[in-house]
Scaffold this motif. Structure first.
Motif, PDB file in Angstrom:
ATOM      1  N   ALA A   1       4.816  13.684  12.695  1.00  0.00           N
ATOM      2  CA  ALA A   1       6.122  13.570  11.615  1.00  0.00           C
ATOM      3  C   ALA A   1       5.460  13.523  10.307  1.00  0.00           C
ATOM      4  N   LEU A   2       4.190  13.950   9.787  1.00  0.00           N
ATOM      5  CA  LEU A   2       3.889  13.869   8.483  1.00  0.00           C
ATOM      6  C   LEU A   2       4.011  15.093   7.651  1.00  0.00           C
ATOM      7  N   ASP A   3       4.123  15.006   6.302  1.00  0.00           N
ATOM      8  CA  ASP A   3       4.289  15.989   5.516  1.00  0.00           C
ATOM      9  C   ASP A   3       2.951  16.806   5.637  1.00  0.00           C
ATOM     10  N   PRO A   4       2.852  18.097   5.177  1.00  0.00           N
ATOM     11  CA  PRO A   4       1.683  18.953   5.576  1.00  0.00           C
ATOM     12  C   PRO A   4       0.312  18.457   5.055  1.00  0.00           C
ATOM     13  N   ILE A   5       0.630  17.964   3.515  1.00  0.00           N
ATOM     14  CA  ILE A   5      -0.499  17.363   3.025  1.00  0.00           C
ATOM     15  C   ILE A   5      -1.130  16.018   3.319  1.00  0.00           C
ATOM     16  N   THR A   6      -0.192  15.283   3.549  1.00  0.00           N
ATOM     17  CA  THR A   6      -0.965  13.817   4.118  1.00  0.00           C
ATOM     18  C   THR A   6      -1.303  14.291   5.565  1.00  0.00           C
ATOM     19  N   ARG A   7      -0.674  15.352   6.607  1.00  0.00           N
ATOM     20  CA  ARG A   7      -1.335  15.520   7.697  1.00  0.00           C
ATOM     21  C   ARG A   7      -2.812  16.134   7.601  1.00  0.00           C
ATOM     22  N   ASP A   8      -2.950  17.220   6.473  1.00  0.00           N
ATOM     23  CA  ASP A   8      -4.416  17.597   6.420  1.00  0.00           C
ATOM     24  C   ASP A   8      -5.165  16.642   6.032  1.00  0.00           C
ATOM     25  N   THR A   9      -4.825  15.770   5.081  1.00  0.00           N
ATOM     26  CA  THR A   9      -6.007  14.474   4.628  1.00  0.00           C
ATOM     27  C   THR A   9      -6.314  13.793   5.971  1.00  0.00           C
ATOM     28  N   LEU A  10      -5.194  13.433   6.924  1.00  0.00           N
ATOM     29  CA  LEU A  10      -5.568  12.343   7.675  1.00  0.00           C
ATOM     30  C   LEU A  10      -6.463  13.174   8.967  1.00  0.00           C
TER      31      LEU A  10
ATOM     32  N   LEU B   1       0.843  -1.276  -0.026  1.00  0.00           N
ATOM     33  CA  LEU B   1       0.137   0.092  -0.088  1.00  0.00           C
ATOM     34  C   LEU B   1       0.862   1.367  -0.064  1.00  0.00           C
ATOM     35  N   SER B   2       0.304   2.375  -0.334  1.00  0.00           N
ATOM     36  CA  SER B   2       0.960   3.724  -0.540  1.00  0.00           C
ATOM     37  C   SER B   2       1.012   4.065   1.145  1.00  0.00           C
ATOM     38  N   GLY B   3       2.197   4.960   1.353  1.00  0.00           N
ATOM     39  CA  GLY B   3       2.162   5.223   2.711  1.00  0.00           C
ATOM     40  C   GLY B   3       0.775   6.207   3.022  1.00  0.00           C
ATOM     41  N   GLY B   4       0.062   6.869   2.307  1.00  0.00           N
ATOM     42  CA  GLY B   4      -1.224   7.556   2.774  1.00  0.00           C
ATOM     43  C   GLY B   4      -2.045   6.284   3.116  1.00  0.00           C
ATOM     44  N   GLN B   5      -2.162   5.462   2.062  1.00  0.00           N
ATOM     45  CA  GLN B   5      -3.286   4.283   2.495  1.00  0.00           C
ATOM     46  C   GLN B   5      -2.704   3.351   3.879  1.00  0.00           C
TER      47      GLN B   5
ATOM     48  N   ARG C   1      -3.965   5.975   6.785  1.00  0.00           N
ATOM     49  CA  ARG C   1      -5.488   5.741   6.847  1.00  0.00           C
ATOM     50  C   ARG C   1      -5.995   4.418   7.561  1.00  0.00           C
ATOM     51  N   ILE C   2      -5.278   3.218   7.138  1.00  0.00           N
ATOM     52  CA  ILE C   2      -5.547   2.052   8.041  1.00  0.00           C
ATOM     53  C   ILE C   2      -5.188   2.200   9.416  1.00  0.00           C
ATOM     54  N   GLY C   3      -4.036   2.755   9.550  1.00  0.00           N
ATOM     55  CA  GLY C   3      -3.533   3.064  11.011  1.00  0.00           C
ATOM     56  C   GLY C   3      -4.657   3.673  11.693  1.00  0.00           C
TER      57      GLY C   3
END
Length: 380
Positions: free
Chosen positions: A165-174, A136-140, A143-145
């Motif tokens: 510890a996440l980048d801004p876009i991934t953080r915003d999405t989560l 799975l991708s890092g973002g996926q 989401r599972i986590g």
């Protein structure tokens, strides 16, 4: 109801990590603990599931004193998300999701149903259940986590700076995912963060701490309007303080009418509508007006050339917000992600409006000119 009364933790040398903390958290609330390093926010969180034992004070869950409960059983009844949302690499996605239900001795059928249900919540196909994290991708994986913490159906979920510890876009999405799941499932979330923007975006109430003490515990709007003292004012920052109502408007107040096309329409009709409306992006809906995805003019051109159908080429992964989302959060998202527009949906994913970069700019200019005009009137 989670009731914290007089909660205190004293370490060696008479250092008070948490000092007489007293707050009530209602069922289904999202509460953020925030403060500078050493403020006691993480210690307070860890006392809620007895990973750290308090020196004095009481914690009650639905009227039951947790100090009288078996600590292992207590921890299994409270979800906990660590600072690193890591999946176990040797386990399938299914086994990762049902880790705690397995400890609680759920039967196989119930575990499988829960794994499928949670995967659906984060818009991932059921086939992913038998994959391993590395597939799975890092973002996926992230989401599972997040949904793994919801698998055992605990009413209280603790999260200790899970996105730090996440980048801004991934953080915003989560952040969006966590808030959406919390509202949908009605769970109580206690969330530790050092980021005031994150606390304002996510929390129903914010608990600001310093040197172990609760300085202010209130809704984000009340804290922004009425900071308790200079410490809170400085911690929030002048740029976030609310001076007047336009700054706390929701997207519903600012959205425009979106242009949509039914998923069964032809690409030629889609182009015709886009040309008529002079737009380069169009949103795709089903017969119930539920948002399915979007198309831009480049994708349509390629689709016509290849003889594809609309449903085959539309982009399904689309960022969206709910009607009650604060306008300032959408402004921040548009700037962070460099996107042009955000569809607005209701709780059933029915598209209700559209927030665009251009209409946000109009609102910003309007507020600036409005302030200047008001200042001119006052000075006369």
């Amino acid at each position: 109801m989670l009731r914290i009364k007089g909660l205190t933790k004293v370490y060696q040398g008479n250092t008070k990590a948490v000092d007489d903390m007293t707050i009530d958290v209602k069922d289904g609330e999202f509460v953020a603990f925030i403060g500078t390093s050493g403020s006691g926010k993480t210690t307070a969180l860890r006392m809620l599931n007895r990973m750290i034992e308090p020196t004095s004070g009481t914690i009650e869950i639905d009227g039951k004193d947790i100090s009288r409960m078996n600590p292992v059983e207590l921890r299994r009844s409270i979800g906990y998300v660590l600072q690193q949302i890591g999946l176990l690499p040797h386990m399938t996605i299914r086994d990762n999701i049902v880790l705690v239900p397995k400890l609680l001795k759920w039967d196989e059928k119930k575990k499988n149903e829960k794994a499928k249900e949670l995967l659906k919540l984060v818009d991932l196909p059921e086939s992913y259940l038998d994959r391993y994290p590395a597939e799975l991708s890092g973002g996926q994986q992230q989401r599972i986590g997040v949904v793994r913490a919801l698998a055992a159906e605990q009413n209280i979920i603790l999260m200790d700076e899970p996105f730090g510890a996440l980048d801004p876009i991934t953080r915003d999405t989560l952040q969006d995912l966590v808030k959406e799941l919390q509202q949908k499932l009605g769970r109580t979330f206690i969330f530790v963060t050092h980021d005031m923007d994150e606390a304002i975006k996510l929390a129903d109430k914010i608990c600001i701490m310093s040197k172990g003490k609760v300085i202010q515990f209130d809704t984000p709007d009340n804290i922004l309007k009425h900071p308790a003292n200079d410490f809170v004012r400085d911690f929030i920052g002048e740029n976030r303080l609310i001076q007047d109502s336009p700054n706390i408007r929701t997207v519903e107040d600012a959205m425009i009418q979106p242009i949509t096309i039914n998923v069964n329409e032809s690409l030629n009709n889609t182009v015709k509508l886009m040309r008529e409306k002079r737009i380069d992006t169009i949103f795709v809906t089903n017969t119930d007006n539920k948002l399915l995805g979007y198309l831009d003019i480049e994708e349509i051109r390629d689709g016509i050339r290849s003889g594809s159908e609309l449903i085959d080429i539309m982009e399904r992964d689309i960022y969206r917000v709910r009607l009650d989302t604060k306008l300032q959060d959408s402004v921040r998202t548009i700037l962070k992600r460099n996107i042009r527009n955000i569809p607005v949906v209701d709780e059933n994913n029915v598209i209700k409006g559209l927030i665009t970069r251009s209409n946000l700019v109009d609102i910003v200019y309007e507020s600036i000119w409005g302030e200047e005009e008001a200042a001119g009137v006052d000075s006369q």
